[in-house]
Design a protein around this motif. Structure first.
Motif, PDB file in Angstrom:
ATOM      1  N   VAL A  69       0.836  -1.196   0.000  1.00 41.43           N
ATOM      2  CA  VAL A  69       0.000   0.000   0.000  1.00 41.43           C
ATOM      3  C   VAL A  69       0.873   1.249   0.000  1.00 41.43           C
ATOM      4  CG1 VAL A  69      -0.246   0.180   2.521  1.00 41.43           C
ATOM      5  CG2 VAL A  69      -2.058   1.045   1.021  1.00 41.43           C
ATOM      6  N   ILE A  70       2.070   1.181   0.595  1.00 43.89           N
ATOM      7  CA  ILE A  70       2.983   2.322   0.562  1.00 43.89           C
ATOM      8  C   ILE A  70       3.395   2.610  -0.882  1.00 43.89           C
ATOM      9  CG2 ILE A  70       5.230   3.190   1.290  1.00 43.89           C
ATOM     10  CD1 ILE A  70       3.232   3.106   3.537  1.00 43.89           C
ATOM     11  N   GLY A  71       3.695   1.539  -1.636  1.00 49.26           N
ATOM     12  CA  GLY A  71       4.067   1.722  -3.031  1.00 49.26           C
ATOM     13  C   GLY A  71       2.936   2.315  -3.850  1.00 49.26           C
ATOM     14  N   LEU A  72       1.709   1.837  -3.602  1.00 50.22           N
ATOM     15  CA  LEU A  72       0.549   2.394  -4.312  1.00 50.22           C
ATOM     16  C   LEU A  72       0.384   3.871  -4.005  1.00 50.22           C
ATOM     17  CD1 LEU A  72      -2.097   2.157  -5.953  1.00 50.22           C
ATOM     18  CD2 LEU A  72      -3.221   1.464  -3.825  1.00 50.22           C
ATOM     19  N   ILE A  73       0.500   4.236  -2.724  1.00 49.19           N
ATOM     20  CA  ILE A  73       0.335   5.641  -2.345  1.00 49.19           C
ATOM     21  C   ILE A  73       1.399   6.503  -3.015  1.00 49.19           C
ATOM     22  CG2 ILE A  73       0.484   7.254  -0.400  1.00 49.19           C
ATOM     23  CD1 ILE A  73      -0.796   5.058   1.333  1.00 49.19           C
ATOM     24  N   GLY A  74       2.616   5.973  -3.139  1.00 51.91           N
ATOM     25  CA  GLY A  74       3.663   6.731  -3.811  1.00 51.91           C
ATOM     26  C   GLY A  74       3.292   7.061  -5.242  1.00 51.91           C
ATOM     27  N   GLU A  75       2.789   6.082  -5.986  1.00 48.15           N
ATOM     28  CA  GLU A  75       2.417   6.317  -7.380  1.00 48.15           C
ATOM     29  C   GLU A  75       1.203   7.234  -7.475  1.00 48.15           C
ATOM     30  OE1 GLU A  75       2.464   2.770  -9.827  1.00 48.15           O
ATOM     31  OE2 GLU A  75       3.880   1.825  -8.469  1.00 48.15           O
ATOM     32  N   LEU A  76       0.234   7.065  -6.566  1.00 52.47           N
ATOM     33  CA  LEU A  76      -0.924   7.944  -6.563  1.00 52.47           C
ATOM     34  C   LEU A  76      -0.521   9.383  -6.245  1.00 52.47           C
ATOM     35  CD1 LEU A  76      -3.611   5.769  -4.732  1.00 52.47           C
ATOM     36  CD2 LEU A  76      -3.451   6.248  -7.188  1.00 52.47           C
ATOM     37  N   THR A  77       0.480   9.549  -5.369  1.00 54.30           N
ATOM     38  CA  THR A  77       0.933  10.899  -5.014  1.00 54.30           C
ATOM     39  C   THR A  77       1.488  11.619  -6.230  1.00 54.30           C
ATOM     40  OG1 THR A  77       1.404  10.246  -2.720  1.00 54.30           O
ATOM     41  CG2 THR A  77       2.531  12.203  -3.565  1.00 54.30           C
ATOM     42  N   LEU A  78       2.219  10.902  -7.059  1.00 52.50           N
ATOM     43  CA  LEU A  78       2.721  11.527  -8.289  1.00 52.50           C
ATOM     44  C   LEU A  78       1.557  11.925  -9.192  1.00 52.50           C
ATOM     45  CD1 LEU A  78       4.835  12.430 -10.256  1.00 52.50           C
ATOM     46  CD2 LEU A  78       5.190  10.063 -10.940  1.00 52.50           C
ATOM     47  N   LEU A  79       0.602  11.001  -9.399  1.00 54.72           N
ATOM     48  CA  LEU A  79      -0.561  11.330 -10.227  1.00 54.72           C
ATOM     49  C   LEU A  79      -1.356  12.479  -9.623  1.00 54.72           C
ATOM     50  CD1 LEU A  79      -1.825   7.729 -11.090  1.00 54.72           C
ATOM     51  CD2 LEU A  79      -0.649   9.319 -12.624  1.00 54.72           C
ATOM     52  N   ASP A  80      -1.375  12.551  -8.310  1.00 57.34           N
ATOM     53  CA  ASP A  80      -2.117  13.583  -7.596  1.00 57.34           C
ATOM     54  C   ASP A  80      -1.460  14.948  -7.723  1.00 57.34           C
ATOM     55  OD1 ASP A  80      -4.226  14.415  -5.985  1.00 57.34           O
ATOM     56  OD2 ASP A  80      -3.211  13.918  -4.104  1.00 57.34           O
ATOM     57  N   SER A  81      -0.230  14.990  -8.246  1.00 56.50           N
ATOM     58  CA  SER A  81       0.543  16.227  -8.271  1.00 56.50           C
ATOM     59  C   SER A  81       0.729  16.817  -9.668  1.00 56.50           C
ATOM     60  CB  SER A  81       1.933  15.981  -7.655  1.00 56.50           C
ATOM     61  OG  SER A  81       1.829  15.439  -6.349  1.00 56.50           O
ATOM     62  N   VAL A  82       0.346  16.065 -10.701  1.00 55.97           N
ATOM     63  CA  VAL A  82       0.633  16.528 -12.068  1.00 55.97           C
ATOM     64  C   VAL A  82      -0.574  17.254 -12.659  1.00 55.97           C
ATOM     65  CG1 VAL A  82       2.301  14.688 -12.447  1.00 55.97           C
ATOM     66  CG2 VAL A  82      -0.085  14.308 -13.072  1.00 55.97           C
ATOM     67  N   PRO A  83      -0.340  18.303 -13.448  1.00 54.25           N
ATOM     68  CA  PRO A  83      -1.454  19.036 -14.065  1.00 54.25           C
ATOM     69  C   PRO A  83      -2.058  18.309 -15.263  1.00 54.25           C
ATOM     70  CG  PRO A  83       0.627  20.047 -14.671  1.00 54.25           C
ATOM     71  CD  PRO A  83       0.958  18.981 -13.677  1.00 54.25           C
TER      72      PRO A  83
END
Length: 302
Positions: free
Chosen positions: A120-134
């Protein structure tokens, strides 16, 4: 059953086993459609139902699609899939047309039966990147799903690749493979480092995925996002989606590091005979991060 459209072609229902069910009035096709049976999803084509309402009984020829899982997150995903089906089906569909659209989603529910491909830590990491891009839609399309891939995101024009590394520690020490640190194609290759703090007062992973999905409403990348998440989470979807983390802190922790700057051992290539890979830990805090704004704002062609 509750009708979902003015023409009363589509209905939402709960069957005798409390399974969420989509019922579609459908014309008979030239050939019979075989039933679908998965552990989480089933579909039948050409069944006859009695619709009783206001003292009248009508016989309906229907197709039924059932979500067998009681897990709330799987049911919510089923509802999302049903919305996509309704958007694609004509107002007077045939069995074959319903079967074709359901078939487009079979792989998603099949993936939900498989083990998770990350933590789940790895998933959150990838979601955080998607959550940050315009330009979310382009990053979702660049999200690689092959478990043998060494890169999480890869673009072609300009050539750019990003591998996400997440940790629940306050230290930016990440596990790398030699092929991630030294990619076969020496283009602009970066590591995205994310520090994840799990806390009950944080935001649910499932809510973040839902928000990302809403940003892609009525776009094909919205369906791709769900397929990607299902492939990564597998049978742990409900468990992962219920985890809470400090979303703003994760986003503010996001930093990028050029692959050719992070600490790595001196290795001669090709690797010796009988050695197929090498893994090591690298302390990213010992080097300067790259300019994150230029990377997350990029809108390359895929």
């Amino acid at each position: 059953m509750e009708p979902l459209d003015p023409d009363r072609t589509f209905f939402a229902a709960v069957d005798s086993e409390y399974s969420w069910t989509l019922v579609v009035r459908a014309r008979e096709s030239v050939r019979p459609m075989p039933a679908l049976r998965l552990s989480l999803l089933s579909a039948d084509y050409g069944a006859t139902y009695e619709l009783r309402e206001e003292g009248h009984t009508n016989l309906l020829r229907v197709c039924t699609v059932r979500c067998i899982s009681p897990d709330p997150e799987v049911r919510n995903l089923f509802a999302t899939v049903c919305a996509a089906l309704l958007a694609q089906l004509p107002t007077d569909p045939s069995d074959a047309e319903v079967e074709k659209e359901v078939g487009n989603w079979v792989s998603l529910f099949w993936r939900l039966q498989m083990p998770a491909r990350t933590t789940v830590i790895g998933l959150i990491g990838e979601l955080t990147l998607l959550d940050s891009v315009p330009h979310l839609e382009k990053w979702v399309r660049a999200w690689h799903l092959d478990p043998t891939d060494n890169l999480d995101f890869a673009f072609m024009n300009p050539r750019l690749s990003v591998e996400v590394k997440a940790t629940s520690s306050q230290q930016r020490v990440h596990d790398l493979s030699i092929h991630q640190a030294v990619p076969l194609v020496p283009d602009d290759h970066f590591f995205a480092s994310v520090i994840v703090e799990l806390r009950n007062s944080g935001v649910r992973v499932g809510d973040v995925v839902g928000e990302l999905s809403s940003r892609l409403a009525e776009r094909p990348e919205g369906d791709l996002l769900w397929r990607s998440v299902a492939a990564i989470c597998g049978a742990s979807l409900d468990e992962f989606f219920d985890v809470r983390y400090m979303r703003d802190d994760a986003r503010s922790s996001l930093q990028f590091y050029a692959a050719n700057t992070v600490p790595r051992p001196s290795i001669e290539f090709p690797l010796p005979s009988g050695v197929s890979g090498l893994h090591f830990r690298s302390d990213f805090s010992s080097v300067l991060p790259a300019d994150a704004t230029k990377i997350i704002a990029v809108a390359p062609d895929l």
